[in-house]
Design a protein around this motif. Structure first.
Motif, PDB file in Angstrom:
ATOM      1  N   SER A  46       0.746  -0.596   0.180  1.00  0.00           N
ATOM      2  CA  SER A  46      -0.083   0.196  -0.163  1.00  0.00           C
ATOM      3  C   SER A  46       1.160   1.393  -0.093  1.00  0.00           C
ATOM      4  O   SER A  46       2.233   1.061   0.179  1.00  0.00           O
ATOM      5  CB  SER A  46      -1.494  -0.188   1.262  1.00  0.00           C
ATOM      6  N   LYS A  51       0.636  -2.628   4.592  1.00  0.00           N
ATOM      7  CA  LYS A  51      -0.145  -3.354   3.964  1.00  0.00           C
ATOM      8  C   LYS A  51       0.083  -3.755   2.535  1.00  0.00           C
ATOM      9  O   LYS A  51       0.488  -3.282   1.886  1.00  0.00           O
ATOM     10  CB  LYS A  51      -2.131  -2.959   3.449  1.00  0.00           C
ATOM     11  N   ILE A  72      -5.367  -9.464   1.539  1.00  0.00           N
ATOM     12  CA  ILE A  72      -4.087  -8.737   2.138  1.00  0.00           C
ATOM     13  C   ILE A  72      -3.869  -8.433   3.967  1.00  0.00           C
ATOM     14  O   ILE A  72      -4.321  -9.761   3.963  1.00  0.00           O
ATOM     15  CB  ILE A  72      -5.478  -7.205   2.726  1.00  0.00           C
ATOM     16  N   TRP A 100      -3.177   0.328  -5.574  1.00  0.00           N
ATOM     17  CA  TRP A 100      -3.645   1.459  -4.338  1.00  0.00           C
ATOM     18  C   TRP A 100      -3.329   2.308  -4.995  1.00  0.00           C
ATOM     19  O   TRP A 100      -3.019   3.157  -5.544  1.00  0.00           O
ATOM     20  CB  TRP A 100      -2.660   0.991  -3.217  1.00  0.00           C
ATOM     21  N   SER A 101      -4.565   3.023  -4.824  1.00  0.00           N
ATOM     22  CA  SER A 101      -5.903   4.283  -4.955  1.00  0.00           C
ATOM     23  C   SER A 101      -5.345   5.176  -3.200  1.00  0.00           C
ATOM     24  O   SER A 101      -4.619   6.311  -3.567  1.00  0.00           O
ATOM     25  CB  SER A 101      -7.064   4.614  -5.632  1.00  0.00           C
ATOM     26  N   SER A 102      -5.496   4.167  -2.096  1.00  0.00           N
ATOM     27  CA  SER A 102      -5.285   5.412  -1.127  1.00  0.00           C
ATOM     28  C   SER A 102      -4.499   4.087   0.199  1.00  0.00           C
ATOM     29  O   SER A 102      -5.032   2.634  -0.165  1.00  0.00           O
ATOM     30  CB  SER A 102      -6.532   6.069  -0.117  1.00  0.00           C
ATOM     31  N   GLU A 103      -4.843   3.842   0.833  1.00  0.00           N
ATOM     32  CA  GLU A 103      -4.708   3.302   2.126  1.00  0.00           C
ATOM     33  C   GLU A 103      -5.432   2.500   2.237  1.00  0.00           C
ATOM     34  O   GLU A 103      -5.239   0.768   3.333  1.00  0.00           O
ATOM     35  CB  GLU A 103      -4.457   3.608   3.694  1.00  0.00           C
ATOM     36  N   ARG A 104      -7.069   2.879   1.990  1.00  0.00           N
ATOM     37  CA  ARG A 104      -7.639   1.742   1.986  1.00  0.00           C
ATOM     38  C   ARG A 104      -8.824   1.784   0.575  1.00  0.00           C
ATOM     39  O   ARG A 104     -10.055   1.112   0.923  1.00  0.00           O
ATOM     40  CB  ARG A 104      -9.274   2.366   3.306  1.00  0.00           C
ATOM     41  N   VAL A 106      -7.860  -0.418  -2.792  1.00  0.00           N
ATOM     42  CA  VAL A 106      -6.854  -0.706  -4.455  1.00  0.00           C
ATOM     43  C   VAL A 106      -8.071  -1.386  -5.427  1.00  0.00           C
ATOM     44  O   VAL A 106      -8.773  -1.770  -5.435  1.00  0.00           O
ATOM     45  CB  VAL A 106      -6.706  -1.758  -3.396  1.00  0.00           C
ATOM     46  N   ILE A 127     -11.271  -2.695   3.782  1.00  0.00           N
ATOM     47  CA  ILE A 127     -10.787  -1.496   2.422  1.00  0.00           C
ATOM     48  C   ILE A 127     -11.354  -1.477   1.028  1.00  0.00           C
ATOM     49  O   ILE A 127     -12.176  -2.890   1.456  1.00  0.00           O
ATOM     50  CB  ILE A 127      -9.040  -2.612   2.573  1.00  0.00           C
TER      51      ILE A 127
END
Length: 132
Positions: A46, A51, A72, A100-104, A106, A127
């Motif tokens: 991430s 992650k 994950i 991944w576009s952010s930490e939460r 994908v 996520i």
């Protein structure tokens, strides 16, 4: 008569451990037929690296089709097929594209496209998973 009795005891004494070894060997051979092999292909971190999306191929022999699966895992944790749930599973050995576009969030894609999808979750914990 005594000699015959001793021969009988000797035969039984040999038959029991030989039979036990045969059963153990047979069980070992037969358990290998149903065993699956997990081959780790890649891991995608991430943005913060906390992650990982772990991609594996699962091979279970001639009677069960091979599959590509993804899970994950938190960074620093060990991937285990028994304790790490998959969020996607498709038939065959496919290349997986992960972004991944952010930490939460994908996005997952397959090359070539998946012909048969066994599992396709929209979330894995907190996520969000998008598919292309």
């Amino acid at each position: 008569m005594v000699r015959r009795r001793w021969i009988g005891i000797a035969v039984v004494a040999l038959a029991v451990p030989v039979g036990f070894l045969f059963v153990v060997f047979f069980d070992k051979v037969m358990s290998g037929f149903g065993a699956c092999r997990i081959v780790r292909q890649s891991a995608f971190a991430s943005p913060s690296g906390s992650k990982l999306v772990v991609v594996v191929w699962k091979e279970c022999g001639a009677t069960v089709p091979d599959s590509t699966q993804a899970s994950i895992v938190a960074r620093g944790r060990t991937f285990s097929p028994e304790s790490t749930p998959t969020f996607v599973s498709v038939r065959g050995h496919l290349d997986v594209v992960v972004a991944w576009s952010s930490e939460r969030a994908v996005t997952i894609g397959f090359i070539p496209g998946a012909d048969e999808v066994y599992k396709r979750d929209q979330h894995a914990g907190d996520i969000t998973i998008n598919y292309e």
